[in-house]
Design a protein around this motif. Structure first.
Motif, mmCIF file in Angstrom:
data_model
loop_
_atom_site.group_PDB
_atom_site.id
_atom_site.type_symbol
_atom_site.label_atom_id
_atom_site.label_comp_id
_atom_site.label_asym_id
_atom_site.label_seq_id
_atom_site.Cartn_x
_atom_site.Cartn_y
_atom_site.Cartn_z
ATOM 1 N N PHE A 438 0.849 -1.201 0.000
ATOM 2 C CA PHE A 438 0.000 0.000 0.000
ATOM 3 C C PHE A 438 0.885 1.251 0.000
ATOM 4 O O PHE A 438 0.896 2.005 0.981
ATOM 5 N N PRO A 439 1.649 1.474 -1.065
ATOM 6 C CA PRO A 439 2.656 2.551 -1.046
ATOM 7 C C PRO A 439 2.083 3.945 -0.865
ATOM 8 O O PRO A 439 2.754 4.824 -0.319
ATOM 9 N N GLU A 440 0.850 4.177 -1.320
ATOM 10 C CA GLU A 440 0.260 5.513 -1.205
ATOM 11 C C GLU A 440 -0.327 5.760 0.186
ATOM 12 O O GLU A 440 -0.313 6.895 0.678
ATOM 13 N N ASN A 441 -0.842 4.722 0.816
ATOM 14 C CA ASN A 441 -1.641 4.903 2.034
ATOM 15 C C ASN A 441 -0.958 4.462 3.319
ATOM 16 O O ASN A 441 -1.453 4.756 4.405
ATOM 17 N N PHE A 442 0.160 3.741 3.216
ATOM 18 C CA PHE A 442 0.867 3.308 4.424
ATOM 19 C C PHE A 442 2.235 3.980 4.484
ATOM 20 O O PHE A 442 2.989 3.956 3.509
ATOM 21 N N HIS A 443 2.547 4.561 5.667
ATOM 22 C CA HIS A 443 3.827 5.257 5.823
ATOM 23 C C HIS A 443 4.376 5.032 7.228
ATOM 24 O O HIS A 443 3.626 4.963 8.203
ATOM 25 N N PHE A 444 5.697 4.944 7.304
ATOM 26 C CA PHE A 444 6.401 4.719 8.562
ATOM 27 C C PHE A 444 7.477 5.793 8.678
ATOM 28 O O PHE A 444 8.427 5.803 7.899
ATOM 29 N N CYS A 445 7.304 6.726 9.635
ATOM 30 C CA CYS A 445 8.294 7.786 9.842
ATOM 31 C C CYS A 445 9.501 7.222 10.597
ATOM 32 O O CYS A 445 9.353 6.424 11.519
ATOM 33 N N ARG A 446 10.664 7.682 10.228
ATOM 34 C CA ARG A 446 11.887 7.181 10.850
ATOM 35 C C ARG A 446 12.062 7.749 12.260
ATOM 36 O O ARG A 446 11.975 8.952 12.483
ATOM 37 N N GLY A 447 12.295 6.850 13.227
ATOM 38 C CA GLY A 447 12.538 7.251 14.604
ATOM 39 C C GLY A 447 13.970 6.996 15.007
ATOM 40 O O GLY A 447 14.768 6.432 14.246
ATOM 41 N N ASN A 448 14.339 7.379 16.225
ATOM 42 C CA ASN A 448 15.727 7.232 16.668
ATOM 43 C C ASN A 448 16.155 5.772 16.782
ATOM 44 O O ASN A 448 17.339 5.449 16.650
ATOM 45 N N HIS A 449 15.204 4.866 16.994
ATOM 46 C CA HIS A 449 15.559 3.442 17.039
ATOM 47 C C HIS A 449 15.707 2.853 15.641
ATOM 48 O O HIS A 449 16.149 1.712 15.497
ATOM 49 N N ASP A 450 15.311 3.607 14.627
ATOM 50 C CA ASP A 450 15.404 3.119 13.253
ATOM 51 C C ASP A 450 16.738 3.559 12.650
ATOM 52 O O ASP A 450 16.810 4.213 11.612
#
Length: 612
Positions: A438-450
């Motif tokens: 679901f490239p348009e509708n799912f997103h994961f923001c980068r955090g400090n653990h990433d």
């Protein structure tokens, strides 16, 4: 592994619940391999789109863009046509077309195409880009289709080689039905085959095939087939198989059920993955094995696939992880550090994950207006945003980290570290598979653990969690895996913009530079990944001014800013700047924010707990 060669599949019992297969997802233009730069720009193919005096020759050596956007290969001024409307390419003597999620759609002979899927265009067919109609003309009439037998004799090796070159090591198995559908099997388990809709792999309307005809089992890279007592039986490589008995499937096997033939081919996963490598490999494999492209290239990630990952008690194979990394990178490569969400639908924002696979499942199974979030995602009717920190099980695993550190300091094999990696990489594989599906509708923001190559130490004070993960990965997965996973992290967005709000992992620290955020600059990453905002004085004019400037820097003036990172001590959220900054990280709860489609976000109403 060795036992499976002799047909011993004791780990997969005949009454084991069957799983659903993943139909191959085609994600917009990232699925189209670009030609080498030294190839001439417009080698003729003989195919053309015509309408009266209008004629557009389709080049045979590269993808073709269609839309109102200036510079499109086929630039159409019709206002009903989207700026980026469709793509076309020539493959195996036929024209393939993919609608890129256009506003008014694309049709072939009046049949409306589903977006982001490839279809073959018959000679003479009417193609409508919204209201603009053309016909396809081929050089020699209707091109002959690539039959399954021709694919078996000519194409499978080429496809397998192409996929191997793109992805190297085992990534899964491609199952091509002579009736059209293709499926990519990657998760260990059993998959039901037949003509009934209840099957995980629904193949065709072949009346000689039973509704529940057989099962395919994938177990640590090995395949087996069992006929489940079908009326007309099954053949494996031309030999009839005994019902209710597992039969090993050698590479490139053929299974015959009624008049339907299923061709198997293995796909590999790489030590080194360019952004589009797996997509190109799968695209080549799909083209080589033939079958109706419109039917074959369909999305199909199922909730049961994700639930299996969420409950898995062992690690996936390296190839399985690498394949997910590659697919996710292919989708992420089309984005920048600031991502805009589709409008007109609600958005579910999840607080810090911290290897909680059950958190992701609760969010996907949560119902909005009586429909599960996962089903809404499949329909494009909701956005799902995670604000980061996928790896590291945080406080709930403090004792486990300390035990793992003691084990590693004394040179022991660490069951504690093994469990941490099962949960951490299992979580991130779920994230990657959702992103590629679901490239348009799912997103994961980068955090400090990433930041797998970072320097994070909290509970393991001597070695540090980040150092321990690096050492474990280098030893168990290899340096190539570590490097590719780090590249995946670097491609993650820092800010997601929606209607009435923006989201990032942490509150905006320091003075942001919008271009640096777009470029995913490391300084901008740290400003949006590790900020202490709990002692900010809302009444301090300089603090308020900096916050407003940062909203402007990311193009979100006047919007609410949703973040995680710092834990919330009381209630489900922390509010600052008169409710404009809302923090939703509750480590011991599954807290989410459900932002309405109109963007009118009210924390007291819209920040909720999904329950333990």
């Amino acid at each position: 592994m060795a036992n499976s060669i002799n047909g011993n599949f004791s780990a997969l019992q005949p009454n084991q619940p069957a799983r659903t297969g993943t139909r191959i997802s085609q994600s917009k233009a990232v699925q189209i391999p670009e030609p080498p730069g030294d190839v001439a720009a417009n080698l003729p193919s003989g195919f053309a789109l015509v309408a009266g005096d209008f004629r557009f020759e389709i080049p045979g050596n590269r993808p073709v863009t269609v839309g109102r956007l200036p510079g499109s290969d086929l630039e159409l001024g019709d206002p009903s046509v989207s700026r980026a409307h469709a793509k076309m390419r020539i493959e195996d003597g036929r024209v393939l077309i993919c609608d890129l999620g256009s506003s008014n759609g694309t049709t072939i002979n009046g049949y409306k195409m589903e977006p982001n899927k490839w279809y073959g265009i018959p000679d003479g067919a009417r193609v409508n880009f919204a209201d603009f109609e053309v016909k396809l003309r081929s050089p020699q009439g209707t091109p002959p289709p690539l039959t399954t037998s021709a694919a078996a004799n000519q194409g499978i090796t080429t496809a397998s080689q192409c996929a191997h070159a793109a992805v190297g090591g085992i990534a899964g198995y491609l199952l091509q039905s002579s009736a059209g559908p293709q499926f990519l099997l990657q998760q260990d388990g059993q998959y039901a085959l037949g003509r009934g809709p209840e099957n995980g792999l629904k193949l065709s309307e072949d009346l000689k095939m039973s509704r529940q005809h057989g099962r395919v089992a994938l177990n640590q890279g090995q395949l087996a087939y069992m006929d489940t007592g079908s009326t007309n039986g099954s053949l494996v490589n031309g030999r009839r198989v005994e019902p209710n008995k597992w039969v090993p499937l050698p590479p490139n096997s053929k299974i015959t059920m009624g008049d339907t033939v299923i061709q198997l081919s293995g796909l590999s996963a790489p030590p080194s993955l360019p952004n589009q490598a797996l997509a190109a490999g799968l695209g080549a494999a799909a083209g080589a094995v033939g079958g109706p492209i419109g039917a074959a290239l369909q999305t199909g990630l199922q909730l049961s696939d994700l639930n299996a990952l969420a409950n898995k008690t062992e690690l996936e194979t390296k190839g399985s992880y690498m394949a997910s990394i590659s697919r996710a990178q292919a989708a992420l490569s089309q984005e920048s550090g600031i991502v805009d969400l589709p409008k007109g639908v609600p958005t579910l924002v999840l607080s810090d994950i911290h290897a909680r696979r059950d958190f992701i499942m609760k969010a996907l199974e949560h119902e909005v207006d009586g429909v599960k979030v996962f089903d809404l995602l499949k329909q494009g009717k909701i956005n799902l945003v995670c604000v980061g920190d996928g790896m590291h099980a945080e406080g709930r695993a403090a004792e486990r980290w300390q035990q793992a550190e003691r084990d590693m300091l004394t040179g022991k094999q660490s069951a504690a570290m093994h469990q941490e990696m099962i949960e951490g990489f299992g979580t991130m594989k779920m994230v990657m598979d959702l992103k590629s599906e679901f490239p348009e509708n799912f997103h994961f923001c980068r955090g400090n653990h990433d930041e797998i190559k970072g320097n994070f130490a909290k509970y393991a004070r001597t070695l540090g969690e980040a150092s321990m993960v690096q050492s474990w990965v280098e030893k168990n997965m290899g340096q190539d895996f570590l490097d590719q996973y780090a590249k995946f992290e670097e491609h993650l967005p820092l800010v997601v913009r929606g209607e009435g709000f923006v989201a990032s992992h942490a509150a905006p620290g320091g003075k942001l530079d919008g271009q640096a955020v777009q470029a995913r600059d490391h300084k901008a990453f740290m400003q949006l990944a590790w900020t202490e905002n709990r002692d900010w004085n809302d009444q301090d004019a300089s603090v308020q001014q900096r916050f407003q400037q940062n909203l402007q820097a990311v193009g979100a003036e006047g919007k609410s800013w949703l973040v995680g990172h710092r834990p919330v001590e009381d209630g489900n959220y922390r509010s600052q700047f008169n409710g404009q900054l809302v923090q939703i990280n509750a480590p011991n709860d599954f807290v989410v924010a459900l932002v309405p489609a109109d963007g009118k976000f009210v924390p007291d109403r819209d920040v909720i707990s999904l329950g333990r």
